[in-house]
Design an enzyme around this catalytic site. Structure first.
Site, PDB file in Angstrom:
ATOM      1  N   GLU A 141       0.859  -1.086   0.292  1.00 17.61           N
ATOM      2  CA  GLU A 141       0.031  -0.043  -0.168  1.00 17.61           C
ATOM      3  C   GLU A 141       1.011   1.162  -0.061  1.00 17.61           C
ATOM      4  O   GLU A 141       0.486   2.399  -0.423  1.00 17.61           O
ATOM      5  CB  GLU A 141      -0.976  -0.038   1.239  1.00 17.61           C
ATOM      6  CG  GLU A 141      -2.205  -0.667   0.848  1.00 17.61           C
ATOM      7  CD  GLU A 141      -3.120  -0.265   0.191  1.00 17.61           C
ATOM      8  OE1 GLU A 141      -3.609   0.863   0.264  1.00 17.61           O
ATOM      9  OE2 GLU A 141      -3.634  -0.845  -0.826  1.00 17.61           O
ATOM     10  N   TYR A 191      -4.183   4.556   6.331  1.00 14.64           N
ATOM     11  CA  TYR A 191      -3.454   3.226   6.476  1.00 14.64           C
ATOM     12  C   TYR A 191      -2.281   3.419   5.997  1.00 14.64           C
ATOM     13  O   TYR A 191      -1.239   2.869   6.795  1.00 14.64           O
ATOM     14  CB  TYR A 191      -4.557   1.984   5.945  1.00 14.64           C
ATOM     15  CG  TYR A 191      -3.501   0.877   6.103  1.00 14.64           C
ATOM     16  CD1 TYR A 191      -3.565   0.139   7.022  1.00 14.64           C
ATOM     17  CD2 TYR A 191      -2.882   0.203   4.937  1.00 14.64           C
ATOM     18  CE1 TYR A 191      -2.778  -1.139   7.234  1.00 14.64           C
ATOM     19  CE2 TYR A 191      -2.123  -0.758   4.842  1.00 14.64           C
ATOM     20  CZ  TYR A 191      -2.060  -1.579   5.932  1.00 14.64           C
ATOM     21  OH  TYR A 191      -1.264  -2.649   5.965  1.00 14.64           O
TER      22      TYR A 191
END
Ligand code: NAP
Ligand code: GDD
Length: 437
Positions: free
Chosen positions: A239, A261
């Site tokens: 990510e 996140y």
């Protein structure tokens, strides 16, 4: 019995390894064991290890060597019979008796009786990693947080719950982290705990930052102050690449996080690098691409799909609502991926590694395959629902695992394929629902 050309030098507990270094001049390193197998001394060569020892006492340094510096990789120069018995390039050490006779080889964990602390033991990766380390002979400490409805279902599924020493810990509470380190005296810490769901991080950014970033700082600080020779694994993520700058993504690809996140994990990534550089901690980032399994959390798209397929197939549901079907992910099997975490901590130097299959598929591909496995056509059941769209999406992830392949010998070509993964998850969810009829 093989007579090795070793100069014997048995250290007393109060001697310093520096004395041994001056008195010996030989190839390799051997730990001398007494009859009961207890380590009583060390013979070492002067050059490779000298830098790491700095004349500190045996008490601290034996563990330092064993935890951090020592590898004895078998190569072609070793005896042919031994080579037949031990897989090549396995890290193990020669054991000699007090006469300097080689009496066998021992695997690292057998001699050290290593302890590992895993945060996030109730999660998908925590469960598979615990299973992996138990099989390697580790004593495993698993840290879990207090919840009103605590479940160890994954550890029960793998039938390992009774083999793990469970310790309560919340990553956001520094003292509980410190305490867990004190109880477990780990040679390796695997920091897997996190608020790991990207979608939730948009609604709970502060919580996500607290757990994933401050929590990581808490673990690293506890190691720095109480156990600096402990090796540290940080669960970093693909990510970080977000809006990707390069295809495929490798360790040098710039980061462009696209969610709270990912941002929380980016800071944790750099904390890990910083503690390595500032304090010499053996700290590694595993930049793992998506990995799934039959014990994947139900909110993640793969499991949501396979559970949806099972629900439709068994007549419990008629539709499956999903978000962006065009997103592409590099999906692997979690059980294959936890091995790489361990390999990173056994590598000679602390470094960061991309772990991926090197192949990418859309969410639509996954759904198509999963429905197909149950004899269904996904187009009849999947409905796109915008409520599952993310404010900022990561459109395409595909990793380049060349570094892990070369340096860790972790080879995705020998691991579970995408098709096998989908099949395994569908079969598991069908079985769960059928058994639960
Ligand atoms: P997971 O199944 O969501 O597990 C997360 C674990 O963290 C759970 O055990 C959870 O406990 C624990 N946890 C959450 N907040 C905590 C806190 N404040 N204190 C202590 N424990 C806490 O995640 P996973 O898939 O196993 O992933 C493991 C790690 O790898 C995570 O850090 C994730 O971000 C990272 N990662 C995962 C992937 C992937 O594809 N799976 C890829 C790259 C990186 P509860 O059970 O109590 O919730
Ligand atoms: N969860 C979910 N639910 N995702 C959906 C849905 C849906 O209904 N429909 C489409 N998607 C898309 C998401 O928009 C995303 O692009 C993709 O499916 C994957 O979503 P997730 O399975 O939730 O995983 P993730 O890629 O966001 O995050 C996972 O992998 C990361 C590594 O790249 C998590 O495990 C993270 O913790 C991990 O770091």
């Amino acid at each position: 019995m093989y007579k090795e050309n070793l100069n014997k030098f048995i250290l007393n507990q109060d001697q310093k390894i520096s004395e041994a270094l001056q008195a010996t001049n030989m190839l390799g390193i051997a730990f001398v064991t007494a009859d009961n197998g207890k380590l009583i001394g060390v013979i070492t060569d002067g050059d490779i290890r000298r830098a790491g020892l700095r004349g500190r006492s045996l008490d601290s340094e034996v563990s330092h060597i064993m935890n951090k510096d020592f590898f004895y990789a078998i190569d072609e120069t070793e005896d042919a019979d031994i080579l037949k018995k031990i897989p090549k390039r396995v890290h193990c050490i020669p054991v000699v008796d007090c006469e300097g006779l080689l009496i066998g080889y021992k695997f690292f964990s057998e001699l050290t009786g290593k302890n590992a602390l895993i945060t996030g033991i109730t999660g998908q990766d925590g469960a598979y990693l615990a299973e992996f380390l138990l099989a390697k002979g580790y004593t495993v400490y698993g840290a879990y947080r207090r919840t009103s409805n605590l479940t160890f279902s994954r550890l029960e599924y793998l039938e390992i719950k009774d083999k793990i020493n469970l310790i309560p810990l919340d990553l956001t509470d520094p003292w509980s982290v410190y305490n867990a380190l004190k109880i477990s005296s780990p040679s390796e810490v695997y920091n897997l705990a996190a608020q790991s769901f990207v979608q939730t991080s948009f609604n709970q950014p502060q919580l996500t930052l607290n757990i994933n970033t401050i929590g990581t700082a808490n673990v690293l600080e506890a190691i720095r102050y109480s156990s600096p020779s402990t090796k540290y694994y940080q669960a970093s993520t693909s990510e970080l690449y977000g809006k990707v700058h390069e295809i495929p993504q490798n360790e040098k690809t710039p980061f462009y996080p696209r969610s709270p996140y990912a941002i929380s994990k980016l800071a944790a990534y750099w904390l890990t690098v910083n503690y390595r550089e500032a304090y010499g901690i053996f700290a590694c980032n595993g930049i793992l691409f998506n990995h799934e399994s039959p014990i994947r959390g139900y909110e993640f798209v793969t499991r949501k799909i396979t559970q949806g397929v099972a629900a439709i197939k068994t007549g419990r549901d008629t539709e499956l609502h999903l978000g962006n079907l065009d997103a592409k992910r590099d999906w692997g099997y979690a059980k294959d991926y936890v091995e790489s975490m361990w390999l990173m901590l056994q590598h000679g130097e602390p470094e960061d590694f991309v772990i991926a299959t090197g192949k990418t598929h859309t969410v639509r591909d996954f759904a198509e395959k999963a429905f197909e496995k149950a004899g269904l056509d996904y187009r009849e059941y999947v409905k796109v629902d915008e409520k599952f769209y993310r404010p900022t999406e990561v459109d395409l992830l595909i990793g380049d695992p060349s570094k892990a392949k070369n340096k860790l010998e972790w080879n995705p070509d020998q691991k579970t394929t995408f098709a096998e993964l989908v099949d395994m998850m569908v079969v598991n969810d069908l079985k769960l629902l059928e058994n639960n009829a």
